[in-house]
Design an enzyme around this catalytic site. Structure first.
Site, PDB file in Angstrom:
ATOM      1  N   ALA A  37       0.886  -1.104   0.040  1.00  0.00           N
ATOM      2  CA  ALA A  37       0.077  -0.005  -0.032  1.00  0.00           C
ATOM      3  C   ALA A  37       0.766   1.398   0.074  1.00  0.00           C
ATOM      4  O   ALA A  37       1.978   1.173   0.524  1.00  0.00           O
ATOM      5  CB  ALA A  37      -0.874   0.009   1.330  1.00  0.00           C
ATOM      6  N   LEU A  93       2.060  10.085   2.822  1.00  0.00           N
ATOM      7  CA  LEU A  93       3.445  10.346   3.466  1.00  0.00           C
ATOM      8  C   LEU A  93       4.201   9.269   3.487  1.00  0.00           C
ATOM      9  O   LEU A  93       5.439   9.323   3.662  1.00  0.00           O
ATOM     10  CB  LEU A  93       2.974  10.633   4.890  1.00  0.00           C
ATOM     11  CG  LEU A  93       2.131  11.691   5.385  1.00  0.00           C
ATOM     12  CD1 LEU A  93       1.934  11.963   6.894  1.00  0.00           C
ATOM     13  CD2 LEU A  93       2.613  12.994   4.647  1.00  0.00           C
ATOM     14  N   GLY A  94       3.817   7.881   3.220  1.00  0.00           N
ATOM     15  CA  GLY A  94       4.899   6.973   2.969  1.00  0.00           C
ATOM     16  C   GLY A  94       4.073   5.482   2.166  1.00  0.00           C
ATOM     17  O   GLY A  94       3.212   5.495   1.945  1.00  0.00           O
ATOM     18  N   LYS A 152       6.264   0.671   7.616  1.00  0.00           N
ATOM     19  CA  LYS A 152       5.845   1.838   7.047  1.00  0.00           C
ATOM     20  C   LYS A 152       7.209   2.537   7.042  1.00  0.00           C
ATOM     21  O   LYS A 152       7.725   2.826   7.812  1.00  0.00           O
ATOM     22  CB  LYS A 152       4.726   2.423   7.779  1.00  0.00           C
ATOM     23  CG  LYS A 152       4.087   3.723   7.304  1.00  0.00           C
ATOM     24  CD  LYS A 152       3.185   4.245   8.306  1.00  0.00           C
ATOM     25  CE  LYS A 152       2.443   5.426   7.925  1.00  0.00           C
ATOM     26  NZ  LYS A 152       1.557   5.775   9.018  1.00  0.00           N
ATOM     27  N   ASP A 204      -8.228  11.576  11.773  1.00  0.00           N
ATOM     28  CA  ASP A 204      -8.086  11.140  10.189  1.00  0.00           C
ATOM     29  C   ASP A 204      -8.748  10.093   9.831  1.00  0.00           C
ATOM     30  O   ASP A 204      -8.017   9.081   9.088  1.00  0.00           O
ATOM     31  CB  ASP A 204      -6.613  11.069   9.757  1.00  0.00           C
ATOM     32  CG  ASP A 204      -6.337  11.332   8.290  1.00  0.00           C
ATOM     33  OD1 ASP A 204      -7.311  11.946   7.603  1.00  0.00           O
ATOM     34  OD2 ASP A 204      -5.432  10.795   7.718  1.00  0.00           O
TER      35      ASP A 204
END
Length: 626
Positions: free
Chosen positions: A179, A183-184, A201, A309
């Site tokens: 995925a 941001l990463g 991650k 979020d």
């Protein structure tokens, strides 16, 4: 809710998350060591952000006008060219025809402009009230299907952060990301020493530079808005600074690991919330949304520590039908006083108590204590009387917020930073709901929670709000209607306990400060007693055949009471409603009738003190004459 137990290996740019299934000493020791290694690198960056980001950004980019101008032109060209194409479509009557094509273009523009605009696109992807379906579908790809950066850079970052070669940490790692987000990107791996399957991650290279420059430009725009746009009374720069601080915190994976642990500690012991209808091809979206709303309400208004979020890429439905939260980079807190004030405010709004709503703005920190709220009440009444009569699809958070902004901009309101993140969290969930069902009513789905808290929470602010709702100016104000409505709604909440219902009011009623309230309740108890007795008499009278009624009641065929039809109807309605409320309480789990015994004792005690015959009391109330 599914809150997996997490162990984490973290650096400033690398985060490893795994479900911890038992005491595996080697992997835990390795994780702790890695955190200790990474923390000195990570924490200075976060201290810079939280301690003085605006000044740092100004000093960094204020002396680099060429770079600032270059980025400004990139943004202007990207968004400006897209806007120009839309304008041409409108001139040529091709807006609908080219909608799918333009949606793809907008997604590519946001992706090209980088992480800041990807986050804007993520927000738009959950707002069907702002974007057509074609745009929603395309922008939803920004949630977890973004372009990746080279795997070699990611693996190099992992080794640099952990200070160990990949093959000494993992027995296997996916050759490409599973995925990719704003941001990463994330890799699937297996720990070498424990065999655990973990998610690794890794942050995008150069992301701090990119986001920093964008926020510098956005902050400059905020200054212009504060100076020249009178319709916006809030401090836009302060809101931008708060959002920037949260985004920068997302870049610190050490902090994200700590956030995940805190989230687990607060919520992992909560009862799981399974989604009811698991279909062969998946889960019903509205079930997931309802679960998300209930989870978010508890986060926002119980412990005050919430996921800020909750877009679709950060919410998963497990095969067991439970809701799982991901990505703990953007977290926030609701001040304790504000939690109670929000609950009271929603209840006041639903019941159209605009005076109390205006006073709530003090506790919410929207208004300074010296601001007179009396001029605000008519504005609230004008707006909410219309809004509360709207159709289901119109009454949502965005409608309310937009309307309030248009009506109340003339007053000195200041939106606190925490409220902006609460609004973001709720509007994202609302966007999901509206995408699944355009008629979904988020406030209606949330109200059972508010009613339950109002009925059962001992917090003094909520207790006073409940009393204010039921009693007004020393009088019963539609008390039975409102009490019945609260019980009906509160019972819909899975945590409702009839044993706890009304406990806060009962404690006040029987306490040293409850004398005035006791007098009101005892007076109303007399009314209820009359209604029950008279209703029983009428039921008994109606049981007899007509010839017997005349004989028994001395030739009076009209009944045993001398009272108007209006009085009779009012008495019978009161009895029926009290019986309904009693039925609601009795049908609830854990209800103990002895909880009401102190009220009965006080009622009988009052009669002994007054030494009035029952008949005289009934006459004095004016309800009936025997």
């Amino acid at each position: 809710m599914s809150y997996p137990a997490l162990s984490s290996t973290a650096g400033h740019h690398v985060l490893l998350l795994s479900p911890y299934t038992g005491p595996k000493k080697k992997s835990r020791v390795a994780s702790r060591a890695a955190i200790v290694e990474a923390r000195p690198q990570a924490m200075p960056a976060v201290e810079n952000v939280t301690g003085g980001a605006p000044q740092l950004l100004a000093s960094k980019y204020g002396s680099r006008p060429v770079k600032v101008l270059q980025r400004t032109l990139e943004i202007f060209v990207g968004l400006g060219s897209f806007a120009f194409k839309l304008w041409l479509d409108q001139l040529n009557g091709q807006l609908d025809q080219n909608r799918r094509f333009r949606a793809v273009q907008l997604r590519k523009v946001f992706t090209t402009l980088g992480p800041t605009f990807v986050k804007i696109g993520q927000g738009l992807s959950t707002r069907p009230d702002l974007c057509p379906p074609e745009y929603l579908e395309e922008l939803s790809e920004l949630q977890d299907a973004l372009p990746t950066f080279p795997d070699a850079e990611a693996f190099s970052c992992i080794e640099r952060e952990l200070g160990l070669p990949l093959d000494s940490v993992y027995s296997s790692i996916s050759p490409s990301p599973i995925a990719a987000a704003s941001l990463g990107q994330v890799y699937k791996a297996q720990l070498k020493y424990s065999g655990q399957i973990v998610a690794v991650k890794v942050q995008r290279p150069g992301i701090e530079e990119s986001i920093g420059l964008d926020f510098y430009l956005i902050r400059g725009l905020g200054f212009l808005i504060n100076k020249y746009v009178d319709i916006i009374s809030s401090d836009v720069v302060a809101l931008i600074d708060e959002f920037a601080r949260r985004v920068y915190q997302e870049l610190n994976y050490v902090q994200e690991g700590q956030n995940a642990r805190r989230f687990k500690k607060l919520y992992a012991d909560k009862e799981d919330m399974p989604l009811r209808d698991i279909e062969r091809q998946g889960l019903k979206v509205l079930d997931l949304v309802n679960t998300g709303i209930q989870c978010s309400l508890r986060q926002l208004l119980e412990y005050g520590y919430f996921h800020a979020d909750p877009h679709p890429g950060n919410l998963l439905a497990t095969p067991e039908g439970k809701l799982a939260f991901l990505d703990f980079g953007m977290m926030s807190e609701t001040p304790e006083q504000a939690r109670s004030a929000i609950i009271g405010h929603v209840v006041h709004m639903v019941n159209r108590d605009y005076d109390a709503m205006a006073r709530d703005y003090y506790a919410l920190d929207f208004l300074a204590p010296d601001v007179d709220v009396s001029p605000i009440v008519p504005a609230l009444r004008d707006f909410f009387d219309d809004a509360l009569n709207s159709t289901v699809s119109e009454l949502n958070f965005k409608t309310l917020v937009d309307g309030l902004g248009a009506v109340l901009y003339q007053y000195p309101f200041n939106v606190p930073a925490y409220y902006a993140l609460i609004l973001r969290s709720l509007t994202v969930l609302e966007g999901l709901a509206l995408y699944a069902d355009p008629n979904f009513k988020v406030l209606a789905a949330s109200y059972p929670y508010f009613a339950k808290r109002l009925l059962t929470d001992p917090n003094p602010y909520l207790r006073d709000a409940l009393i204010e709702l039921l009693f007004k100016d020393g009088k019963f104000r539609h008390v039975w209607n409102r009490l019945e409505n609260l019980l009906v709604q509160g019972k819909k909440d899975r945590d409702f306990s009839a044993k706890d219902a009304l406990q806060p009011v009962l404690k006040l009623l029987l306490g040293p400060d409850g004398e005035e309230l006791r007098a009101l309740v005892i007076k109303e108890a007399v009314r209820v007693t009359e209604a029950v007795i008279l209703g029983s008499m009428i039921d008994t009278y109606n049981y007899f055949p007509n010839p017997m009624r005349t004989l028994i009641f001395n030739g009076n065929a009209t009944g045993p009471l001398i009272m108007s039809d209006a009085e009779l109807n009012s008495t019978m309605e009161l009895r029926t409603q009290v019986f309904r409320i009693w039925g609601l309480l009795r049908s609830s789990e854990n209800f103990d009738p002895t909880l009401l015994q102190p009220i009965l004792q006080n009622y009988l005690f009052a009669y002994n003190i007054l030494e009035l015959p029952v008949g005289q009391t009934l006459n004095n109330t004016g309800a009936a004459t025997l």
